[in-house]
Scaffold this motif. Sequence first.
Motif, PDB file in Angstrom:
ATOM      1  N   ASP A 393     -49.095  23.191 -54.183  1.00  0.00           N
ATOM      2  CA  ASP A 393     -49.883  23.335 -52.756  1.00  0.00           C
ATOM      3  C   ASP A 393     -49.091  23.326 -51.726  1.00  0.00           C
ATOM      4  N   ALA A 394     -48.136  22.118 -51.730  1.00  0.00           N
ATOM      5  CA  ALA A 394     -47.608  22.076 -50.196  1.00  0.00           C
ATOM      6  C   ALA A 394     -46.450  23.040 -50.202  1.00  0.00           C
ATOM      7  N   ASP A 395     -45.917  23.615 -50.949  1.00  0.00           N
ATOM      8  CA  ASP A 395     -44.925  24.919 -51.068  1.00  0.00           C
ATOM      9  C   ASP A 395     -45.680  26.060 -50.437  1.00  0.00           C
ATOM     10  N   THR A 396     -46.831  26.423 -51.023  1.00  0.00           N
ATOM     11  CA  THR A 396     -47.605  27.456 -50.508  1.00  0.00           C
ATOM     12  C   THR A 396     -47.930  27.253 -49.168  1.00  0.00           C
ATOM     13  N   ILE A 397     -48.515  26.293 -48.780  1.00  0.00           N
ATOM     14  CA  ILE A 397     -48.817  25.929 -47.465  1.00  0.00           C
ATOM     15  C   ILE A 397     -47.486  25.830 -46.185  1.00  0.00           C
ATOM     16  N   GLY A 398     -46.288  25.188 -46.861  1.00  0.00           N
ATOM     17  CA  GLY A 398     -45.036  25.158 -46.171  1.00  0.00           C
ATOM     18  C   GLY A 398     -45.153  23.640 -45.393  1.00  0.00           C
ATOM     19  N   ASP A 399     -45.443  22.610 -46.231  1.00  0.00           N
ATOM     20  CA  ASP A 399     -45.740  21.473 -45.405  1.00  0.00           C
ATOM     21  C   ASP A 399     -45.052  20.512 -46.615  1.00  0.00           C
ATOM     22  N   LEU A 400     -43.642  20.003 -46.399  1.00  0.00           N
ATOM     23  CA  LEU A 400     -42.906  19.173 -47.046  1.00  0.00           C
ATOM     24  C   LEU A 400     -42.989  17.934 -46.698  1.00  0.00           C
ATOM     25  N   GLY A 401     -43.682  17.425 -45.385  1.00  0.00           N
ATOM     26  CA  GLY A 401     -43.687  16.273 -44.928  1.00  0.00           C
ATOM     27  C   GLY A 401     -43.564  16.081 -43.779  1.00  0.00           C
ATOM     28  N   HIS A 402     -43.584  14.817 -43.111  1.00  0.00           N
ATOM     29  CA  HIS A 402     -43.332  14.336 -41.915  1.00  0.00           C
ATOM     30  C   HIS A 402     -43.068  12.954 -41.689  1.00  0.00           C
ATOM     31  N   ALA A 403     -42.502  12.319 -40.529  1.00  0.00           N
ATOM     32  CA  ALA A 403     -42.508  10.845 -40.190  1.00  0.00           C
ATOM     33  C   ALA A 403     -42.837  10.618 -39.129  1.00  0.00           C
ATOM     34  N   ARG A 404     -43.359   9.372 -38.977  1.00  0.00           N
ATOM     35  CA  ARG A 404     -43.608   8.758 -37.543  1.00  0.00           C
ATOM     36  C   ARG A 404     -43.167   7.021 -37.975  1.00  0.00           C
ATOM     37  N   GLY A 405     -43.168   6.460 -36.649  1.00  0.00           N
ATOM     38  CA  GLY A 405     -42.963   4.967 -36.691  1.00  0.00           C
ATOM     39  C   GLY A 405     -42.951   4.574 -35.391  1.00  0.00           C
ATOM     40  N   GLY A 406     -42.971   3.094 -35.032  1.00  0.00           N
ATOM     41  CA  GLY A 406     -42.887   2.552 -33.933  1.00  0.00           C
ATOM     42  C   GLY A 406     -42.881   0.886 -34.494  1.00  0.00           C
ATOM     43  N   ILE A 407     -42.597   0.280 -33.175  1.00  0.00           N
ATOM     44  CA  ILE A 407     -42.749  -1.204 -33.154  1.00  0.00           C
ATOM     45  C   ILE A 407     -44.105  -1.593 -33.296  1.00  0.00           C
ATOM     46  N   GLY A 408     -44.502  -2.353 -34.316  1.00  0.00           N
ATOM     47  CA  GLY A 408     -45.673  -3.159 -34.420  1.00  0.00           C
ATOM     48  C   GLY A 408     -46.427  -2.034 -35.322  1.00  0.00           C
ATOM     49  N   MET A 409     -46.253  -0.777 -35.661  1.00  0.00           N
ATOM     50  CA  MET A 409     -47.108   0.119 -36.221  1.00  0.00           C
ATOM     51  C   MET A 409     -47.448  -0.380 -37.834  1.00  0.00           C
ATOM     52  N   HIS A 410     -48.283  -1.170 -37.858  1.00  0.00           N
ATOM     53  CA  HIS A 410     -48.645  -1.663 -39.267  1.00  0.00           C
ATOM     54  C   HIS A 410     -49.619  -0.948 -40.092  1.00  0.00           C
ATOM     55  N   SER A 411     -50.059   0.148 -39.391  1.00  0.00           N
ATOM     56  CA  SER A 411     -51.122   0.924 -39.908  1.00  0.00           C
ATOM     57  C   SER A 411     -51.031   2.355 -39.625  1.00  0.00           C
ATOM     58  N   VAL A 412     -51.306   3.466 -40.701  1.00  0.00           N
ATOM     59  CA  VAL A 412     -51.356   4.877 -40.388  1.00  0.00           C
ATOM     60  C   VAL A 412     -52.354   5.507 -41.036  1.00  0.00           C
ATOM     61  N   GLU A 413     -52.940   6.597 -40.741  1.00  0.00           N
ATOM     62  CA  GLU A 413     -54.056   7.419 -41.259  1.00  0.00           C
ATOM     63  C   GLU A 413     -53.549   8.732 -41.677  1.00  0.00           C
ATOM     64  N   GLU A 414     -53.864   9.233 -42.973  1.00  0.00           N
ATOM     65  CA  GLU A 414     -53.414  10.600 -43.292  1.00  0.00           C
ATOM     66  C   GLU A 414     -54.711  11.075 -43.898  1.00  0.00           C
ATOM     67  N   ARG A 415     -54.474  12.317 -44.483  1.00  0.00           N
ATOM     68  CA  ARG A 415     -55.359  12.970 -45.307  1.00  0.00           C
ATOM     69  C   ARG A 415     -54.630  13.568 -46.884  1.00  0.00           C
ATOM     70  N   THR A 416     -55.747  13.658 -47.751  1.00  0.00           N
ATOM     71  CA  THR A 416     -55.067  14.318 -48.967  1.00  0.00           C
ATOM     72  C   THR A 416     -55.357  15.820 -48.946  1.00  0.00           C
ATOM     73  N   SER A 417     -54.228  16.344 -49.064  1.00  0.00           N
ATOM     74  CA  SER A 417     -54.214  17.955 -48.801  1.00  0.00           C
ATOM     75  C   SER A 417     -53.784  18.620 -49.904  1.00  0.00           C
ATOM     76  N   TYR A 418     -52.778  18.163 -50.614  1.00  0.00           N
ATOM     77  CA  TYR A 418     -51.958  19.046 -51.635  1.00  0.00           C
ATOM     78  C   TYR A 418     -52.107  18.306 -53.016  1.00  0.00           C
ATOM     79  N   VAL A 419     -52.601  18.919 -54.096  1.00  0.00           N
ATOM     80  CA  VAL A 419     -52.528  18.438 -55.377  1.00  0.00           C
ATOM     81  C   VAL A 419     -51.061  18.141 -55.758  1.00  0.00           C
ATOM     82  N   GLY A 420     -50.852  16.930 -56.499  1.00  0.00           N
ATOM     83  CA  GLY A 420     -49.657  16.592 -57.013  1.00  0.00           C
ATOM     84  C   GLY A 420     -49.219  15.145 -56.619  1.00  0.00           C
ATOM     85  N   LYS A 421     -48.107  14.705 -56.993  1.00  0.00           N
ATOM     86  CA  LYS A 421     -47.899  13.283 -56.859  1.00  0.00           C
ATOM     87  C   LYS A 421     -47.017  13.214 -55.594  1.00  0.00           C
TER      88      LYS A 421
END
Length: 470
Positions: A393-421
Motif C-alpha cells: 500500500d505504502a509503495d503504491t501510493i509512494g509514501d515511505l514516511g515522514h518526521a516531525r518534532g519539537g521541544i515539549g512535543m509530547h503528543s502527535v496525531e496520525e491516520r491509518t492509511s496503509y495495510v502492513g506493519k
Amino acid sequence: MGKASRLFNGQAEQTLYARVTPSAEQREFLQQQWNALADHLSAQLARHGYPIRTWLQGSYKYGTLIKPVRLGEEYDVDLGLYFEWEADDDEAEPTPAQLRDWVQRELMAYQAQHPELKKVSQPPKERCSRAIYAQRFHIDTPTYHLDPDTDIRRLATLSDKWESSDPKRLYKWFKQVVSGGDRDQLRRLIRYLKGWAAVAFDGAEEARPSSIVLTVLVAEIYRGMWLERLGGMDDDDALIAVIKAIHEQLSESRDVWNPVDDRESLNRISKEAWPAFMTRLNALRDCAENAEGAEDEFAAAIAWSEALSFLMPLPEADGVEIADPRSSSALMQIPDIQVEVGNEWEFKQAAATYRNEVPAVPKGHFLRFTILNPQIVPAMAQVEWTVRNEGNDADTIGDLGHARGGIGMHSVEERTSYVGKQYMDVVVRCNGSVYAARRVAVHISESKALAPRATPRAWITLRSKKGRRR
C-alpha cells in the motif's frame, strides 16, 4: 565491519536498500509502459522521413532507480528518441525546434488515445518533453539527431540549439568502472545517496543534486577505492568513504566533469543555490562521521537517520535506553506511549486505547500518540516522532514516511492509511544527545475489527552508549 551494515543490506527486518529500491514487479510495469510509448513514437515519428531509434537511458538503464519516497513524487523514466540522418552541409535538415515540436505533437496524440497518460507537460522542458501518467510516474523524452556515419549524437533543445550529448557513451563508461559484485555495491551506494537527495532538500529543491551528478561522483570515487575493496567493504563503511571524498571534492570545486566529455560540467546547481547544497552536504558528512564513530548498531542507525530521516530503518527493538558511561545507569527511562484510536478520520471519543503497540487496527482510522510519563522527559528535550511505512500500500501510493518534532512535543496525531506493519519511532534528544527511544509497531489491516487489547509478549529492550552529535 560497519556498525549498521545489517540495516543497509543485510538480514534485518527492514533494510535501507529494500526501502528505496523498486520491486521486480514495479520495474516490469514501468518497462511495459515505456515500451508501449516507444513503439508508438517510433512508428509515428518515422512519417517525417527519418529512421527513428529509441534507447532507454537514465536511472532505469543504470540500475539505480529509487522509489518515490513522499506523496506526490513520481518514478522518473528517460526514453531517448533518435532521428537518424547523415549530416550534409548541402542539404537542409530539421532544426532542433522542429524535432521537439514533432515529438510534443505525437505525445499529445498518444495522450488522446490512452487515458492512463493524464498529462503532457506544456510548455515542454528545455531538454525534453514529459508524459505524466496516472500511476505515479513520468517518461521524459530527450530528442537527438544521430549521424549513423560518425555515431555522433546531438541533443535538440527547446531554444532551437544543438547540445553535444552522448548518453550511450556515458552509460558504456559506467559499465566499465567496476564489474561483478563491486558493480552491485556501486549501484547500492548511488541509490543510498539518491535517497538522501530525495529527503534532505525540502524547501531547497533548486539545490538538489541531479541523478547523473551523484552517479558520476560515486562511480569515480568508488573506482579509486580499489585497495579498500580488495578485502571487501560493508555498504555503510563504503558509503562513509564516498561521502567524505565527495565532500572534499565539491568543497574545492563545483564542477563535476563529464567523464566522456571533459568540456561539460554535469553540475547544473546555480551559484545562488550552491550554499544550500553545501550546507546539506556538510550535515551529511557530519552524520557519516558520527555513524563511523558509533559504538553499536543503534547509535549508528540514529546517526544515519539524521541525514536519511524515515528512510533509515532502526534495529528491531521495542525500546532503547542510553547508558551514561560515567555511571552505567540509563540517562532516562524509556517513555511509554499511549495510542488512542478514533473512528473514521476524526477523534471524538477513543474507540480503543493501547500502550506501546497497536496489535490490530483497520485502515481509515485516527491515531493519537501520547507520552504517558512526560515527567521523565528533560525540560528542554527535543522529542522526535518518525513514521516509517512499508508494504504494498505504502509503495503504491509512494509514501515511505515522514518526521516531525519539537521541544515539549509530547503528543502527535496520525491516520491509518496503509495495510502492513508500520512504525512510529519516538526519540528523545537533549543537547544533541539521544537519551532514549521507543518503537511503536502499528499493525494495520483491511479488517474492520479492532484488537480488544494487546497480546502479552516479551518486550525487547536495547542498551546503547551515549553519543553526542559533532
